[in-house]
Design a protein around this motif. Structure first.
Motif, PDB file in Angstrom:
ATOM      1  N   LYS A  40      -7.970   4.508   6.161  1.00  0.00           N
ATOM      2  CA  LYS A  40      -8.280   5.075   4.846  1.00  0.00           C
ATOM      3  C   LYS A  40      -8.412   6.602   4.897  1.00  0.00           C
ATOM      4  O   LYS A  40      -7.787   7.323   4.114  1.00  0.00           O
ATOM      5  N   THR A  97      -5.128   8.328   5.867  1.00  0.00           N
ATOM      6  CA  THR A  97      -4.171   8.340   4.761  1.00  0.00           C
ATOM      7  C   THR A  97      -4.541   9.408   3.740  1.00  0.00           C
ATOM      8  O   THR A  97      -3.660  10.064   3.166  1.00  0.00           O
ATOM      9  N   PHE A 146      -9.933   4.249  -1.952  1.00  0.00           N
ATOM     10  CA  PHE A 146      -9.299   3.571  -0.830  1.00  0.00           C
ATOM     11  C   PHE A 146     -10.310   2.535  -0.316  1.00  0.00           C
ATOM     12  O   PHE A 146     -11.413   2.910   0.099  1.00  0.00           O
ATOM     13  N   PHE A 173      -6.421  -1.270   1.723  1.00  0.00           N
ATOM     14  CA  PHE A 173      -5.941  -1.055   3.085  1.00  0.00           C
ATOM     15  C   PHE A 173      -6.221  -2.331   3.885  1.00  0.00           C
ATOM     16  O   PHE A 173      -7.367  -2.634   4.211  1.00  0.00           O
ATOM     17  N   THR A 219     -13.689   6.559  -0.212  1.00  0.00           N
ATOM     18  CA  THR A 219     -13.353   5.439   0.669  1.00  0.00           C
ATOM     19  C   THR A 219     -14.554   4.497   0.754  1.00  0.00           C
ATOM     20  O   THR A 219     -15.705   4.935   0.772  1.00  0.00           O
ATOM     21  N   THR A 242       0.843  -1.206   0.000  1.00  0.00           N
ATOM     22  CA  THR A 242       0.000   0.000   0.000  1.00  0.00           C
ATOM     23  C   THR A 242       0.868   1.243   0.000  1.00  0.00           C
ATOM     24  O   THR A 242       0.629   2.196  -0.750  1.00  0.00           O
TER      25      THR A 242
END
Length: 576
Positions: free
Chosen positions: A367, A370, A359, A487, A466, A322
């Motif tokens: 998620k 990030t 994500f 993720f 996400t 990732t």
């Protein structure tokens, strides 16, 4: 020309008026005297070997003994080489057939009898420009000192002269400020920010760069740090003055851009915050009542909220695969890469940085956090829309209101003249496969998704969605996203890092903390779950007379979390 004539005509050179200022021995002074006399015969440059032979009557190997004296004169700054080499880098044997000449500093000493520069009489500053002129001169002198340090001895007259001038100028600035009755905007600004002397130097160096149109190199980290550092250790220590938590950055006086360099690292270039710069340049300009800043515009609507990035990408616990994809993504968003793509015709010239990213992964795997870290690396803010609210908010008006999300985003970016990242959090409702049922709810859902597809197609910028459920992703959406980044739940090693992060730092534990972390990391929890377990455990332990954490305390909360016996607040991932 009395000092020049005195120097060339004095038979015992050590008795000449300027000899004490030379800081050299008698033979070295004779070399300077010889070269000074040669000026009258139009001999500006003289070969070292010829000079030693003619002056001291030596031949062959005997001349070598005088090469250290020539080098010392180079390091003192009285003579210079025709090839412009730095004295510290020159070998003695290289000097033998080298041409040398008298420097400007020595000729000035011959002409004036001193190297000291008389500064103008101290008067009050008439305006902020006079004050800035002195501060910019100070930066020039610091740059000269750094340059001379590379070539000359620390006690060389040239270096001493500039250091003396710098010290005098600093005293003059202080005295002139005391005489000035009305303080300038910039002086008040520095006082309010409580900048120390080094921070002021960095600030004025960047301000000088702004006034000169950015033609110098004082925006770079290393160039700025050199101005305020005495040695290599000092350079390392002073880097903290320009990090994220420094006074200059936190008080929004200075900001920076991050650019990927050719070696894969990130280089920072610094600049004065635009609002601060306008205050300094136009101190008497009346302030406008309101500005179309992103923050002000968000306050006027209810669609989005601003999320401020706080953590760097390096601070987030991620699976190696990732992290590799994210770092690759950042490189592709580098302005230099974008320019290259435009030059190749792969990307339209008018468009900016754009990317559409999904994500995906289970809840609490980082998620959203990030997405924030990615925004921080790109120096962008995030406009967040919580997609879980979409159905309750827009029943009966799905088509109109899905468009409103993107129309509002475009309107806000145009008014604020910024390009924030659009984050569609928990976008499962938008991204899931379209329904084949014929009911009214199914039709509304499909209609909403069609509009969403259309808007994504036209979207210009960076969009991050996400979701927890990639397996239900509609294939039409999959084609429209550049990146689909997974993720994963943390491994046991990563869970150990998370427990170490979240466990209270100054608390008492019934067992060794490392052993506790080892046992706790064996439970298969996400980063969000670990954060929640620690928080709920801490609230319970804090109520005791003897607040000590035990493995049993954490185990009870872990069982509750895994069994879903209580609802916890939403956690946005995890950090190290």
């Amino acid at each position: 020309m009395q000092y020049y004539l005195d120097f060339i005509n004095t038979k015992e050179v050590q008795k000449s008026t300027i000899f004490p200022s030379l800081k050299c021995d008698e033979d070295e002074a004779k070399i300077l005297q010889y070269m000074a006399k040669a000026l009258l015969n139009s001999e500006v440059e003289i070969m070292v070997l010829s000079l030693v032979e003619n002056l001291f009557g030596l031949k062959g190997e005997e001349t070598l003994a005088y090469l250290p004296k020539i080098k010392n004169l180079l390091e003192l700054g009285w003579v210079s080489q025709s090839n412009f080499s730095r004295p510290t880098n020159t070998l003695l044997l290289e000097l033998l057939n080298e041409n040398i000449y008298l420097t400007h500093s020595f000729l000035r000493l011959l002409e004036d009898g001193t190297l000291e520069v008389a500064l103008p009489k101290a008067n009050p500053y008439q305006d902020h420009l006079e004050y800035l002129k002195d501060q910019f001169l100070k930066i020039d002198l610091l740059q000269q000192i750094n340059h001379l340090k590379l070539s000359y001895k620390l006690d060389s007259p040239s270096l001493s002269r500039i250091q003396y001038r710098l010290n005098t100028l600093e005293q003059q600035i202080k005295y002139r400020l005391k005489l000035t009755q009305t303080p300038f905007e910039i002086v008040s600004l520095i006082k309010d920010a409580e900048l120390d002397s080094k921070e002021q130097t960095l600030f004025f160096a960047l301000l000088k760069e702004e006034y000169s149109g950015g033609e110098g190199n004082l925006r770079e980290m290393n160039a700025l740090i050199e101005l305020i550092s005495e040695d290599e250790y000092d350079k390392i220590k002073n880097r903290s003055l320009l990090d994220e938590k420094s006074n200059l950055i936190e008080k929004n006086l200075v900001d920076y851009d991050e650019i990927l360099n050719p070696f894969g690292g990130i280089a920072r270039t610094f600049f004065i915050n635009e609002e601060i710069l306008q205050k300094i340049i136009y101190p008497n300009k009346k302030k406008k009542k309101s500005k179309n800043t992103l923050t002000n515009l968000i306050k006027e609507q209810e669609t989005f909220e601003i999320l401020e990035p706080k953590k760097d990408l390096k601070d987030i616990v991620l699976a190696p695969s990732t992290r590799e994809v994210l770092e690759s993504l950042l490189k592709q968003m580098d302005p230099k890469v974008i320019s290259q793509l435009k030059a190749w015709g792969v990307k339209e010239r008018k468009s900016g940085i754009e990317s559409k990213i999904i994500f995906y992964g289970s809840a609490g795997t980082g998620k959203t956090l990030t997405a924030l870290a990615l925004a921080k690396s790109l120096k962008k803010q995030i406009l967040n829309f919580d997609c879980s609210k979409i159905l309750s908010m827009y029943v009966g008006e799905s088509e109109k209101n899905v468009r409103k999300i993107f129309d509002s985003y475009r309107e806000i970016t145009q008014k604020s003249k910024s390009e924030p990242i659009l984050l569609l959090d928990e976008a499962d409702q938008f991204l899931s496969a379209r329904s084949t049922g014929g009911g009214g709810a199914d039709k509304m859902h499909n209609q909403m998704q069609n509009i969403f597809l259309e808007q994504i197609e036209k979207f210009d910028g960076i969009l991050i969605a996400t979701t927890n459920l990639l397996e239900t992703l509609d294939s039409a959406f999959s084609r429209r996203f550049n990146y689909k980044i997974e993720f994963k739940r943390p491994t046991q090693e990563q869970r150990a890092k998370l427990w170490e992060l979240h466990l209270p730092k100054n608390a008492s534990y019934s067992m060794d903390k490392k052993e506790l972390v080892k046992k706790l990391s064996s439970y298969d929890l996400s980063g969000g779950q670990i954060s929640l377990v620690v928080k709920n455990t801490a609230y319970k332990v804090a109520t005791r007379d003897n607040p000590t954490f035990s493995l049993e305390d954490f185990s009870k909360e872990i069982i509750k979390e895994r069994d879903g016996s209580f609802d916890g607040e939403k956690s946005m991932g995890f950090v190290v």
